[in-house]
Enzyme design. Structure first.
Site, PDB file in Angstrom:
ATOM      1  N   GLU A 180     -24.800 -56.913   1.886  1.00 26.21           N
ATOM      2  CA  GLU A 180     -24.390 -58.290   2.141  1.00 26.21           C
ATOM      3  C   GLU A 180     -22.872 -58.404   2.054  1.00 26.21           C
ATOM      4  O   GLU A 180     -22.231 -57.666   1.308  1.00 26.21           O
ATOM      5  CB  GLU A 180     -25.060 -59.214   1.119  1.00 26.21           C
ATOM      6  N   ASP A 181     -22.322 -59.337   2.813  1.00 28.44           N
ATOM      7  CA  ASP A 181     -20.881 -59.540   2.807  1.00 28.44           C
ATOM      8  C   ASP A 181     -20.398 -60.183   1.510  1.00 28.44           C
ATOM      9  O   ASP A 181     -19.421 -59.751   0.932  1.00 28.44           O
ATOM     10  CB  ASP A 181     -20.426 -60.362   4.016  1.00 28.44           C
TER      11      ASP A 181
ATOM     12  N   ARG B 224     -14.332 -63.783  12.131  1.00 27.06           N
ATOM     13  CA  ARG B 224     -15.036 -62.538  11.782  1.00 27.06           C
ATOM     14  C   ARG B 224     -14.216 -61.303  12.159  1.00 27.06           C
ATOM     15  O   ARG B 224     -14.327 -60.259  11.528  1.00 27.06           O
ATOM     16  CB  ARG B 224     -16.381 -62.453  12.493  1.00 27.06           C
TER      17      ARG B 224
ATOM     18  N   PHE C  22     -12.666 -70.157  -0.162  1.00 28.24           N
ATOM     19  CA  PHE C  22     -13.421 -69.925   1.072  1.00 28.24           C
ATOM     20  C   PHE C  22     -12.717 -68.818   1.834  1.00 28.24           C
ATOM     21  O   PHE C  22     -11.591 -68.994   2.302  1.00 28.24           O
ATOM     22  CB  PHE C  22     -13.534 -71.189   1.922  1.00 28.24           C
TER      23      PHE C  22
ATOM     24  N   ASP D 118     -22.464 -65.343  -3.367  1.00 26.33           N
ATOM     25  CA  ASP D 118     -21.820 -66.598  -3.722  1.00 26.33           C
ATOM     26  C   ASP D 118     -22.731 -67.347  -4.697  1.00 26.33           C
ATOM     27  O   ASP D 118     -22.831 -66.984  -5.862  1.00 26.33           O
ATOM     28  CB  ASP D 118     -21.568 -67.387  -2.426  1.00 26.33           C
TER      29      ASP D 118
END
Length: 175
Positions: free
Chosen positions: A97-98, A163, A150, A101
């Protein structure tokens, strides 16, 4: 640097070092195992590609697509858009996963994958924001812990943009 980026959090060079370190650990831990990397689309595709190429052990690759943001900075309802097409019983699964959070998406995805009975199940998150956690999820492999900002780039987006950036940047959010 894009005019919409407040600052670079991780440079392209730093990202390369993080990926190399994670790949070394994963390669050591999965030597002799039937490793399946499952990338969570769309954000993890760049990290998954770099990680897979840096591994010294063979692996197979699959993707899950889940939606939780719907072009917003705040999460919405979770929905699996693309599921796996193969059984997991014979695999040692590493979810890639990136960013970890709130934990909502990954908790949901890990439960979904556990129900498919993989031989083992672990989580590799490139970025971790523990200060935002609302659901108790911990990654087995973490590239870098980051502050509550963010971030975009290296596969991460805001409204499908950014991206392509080769670095991780903090997005200037409009107030």
């Amino acid at each position: 640097m894009s005019e919409h980026i407040e600052r670079v959090l991780l440079s392209e060079e730093e990202i390369g070092g993080i990926v190399s370190g994670l790949a070394a650990r994963v390669s050591r831990d999965y030597a002799g195992k039937k490793l399946l990397l499952i990338g969570i689309l769309k954000g993890a595709y760049v990290f998954l590609a770099d990680l897979a190429r840096a591994l010294t052990v063979p692996c197979e690759i699959e993707f899950l697509r889940v939606s939780s943001y719907r072009n917003q900075a705040r999460p919405g309802a979770l929905e699996i858009l693309t599921d796996l097409s193969l059984p997991l019983e014979d695999y040692d699964v590493l979810v890639v996963e990136d960013i970890l959070d709130s934990g909502r998406t990954l908790s949901y995805m890990l439960g979904h994958l556990r129900a498919k009975h993989p031989r083992s199940l672990a989580l590799c998150a490139f970025l971790d924001k523990p200060s935002r956690r609302t659901v108790p999820v911990e990654a087995d492999y973490v590239g870098r812990e980051i502050p509550d900002a963010f971030v975009v780039g290296y596969g991460l987006d805001y409204a499908q943009r950014y991206r392509w950036l080769p670095y991780i940047g903090v997005l200037k959010l409009e107030e």
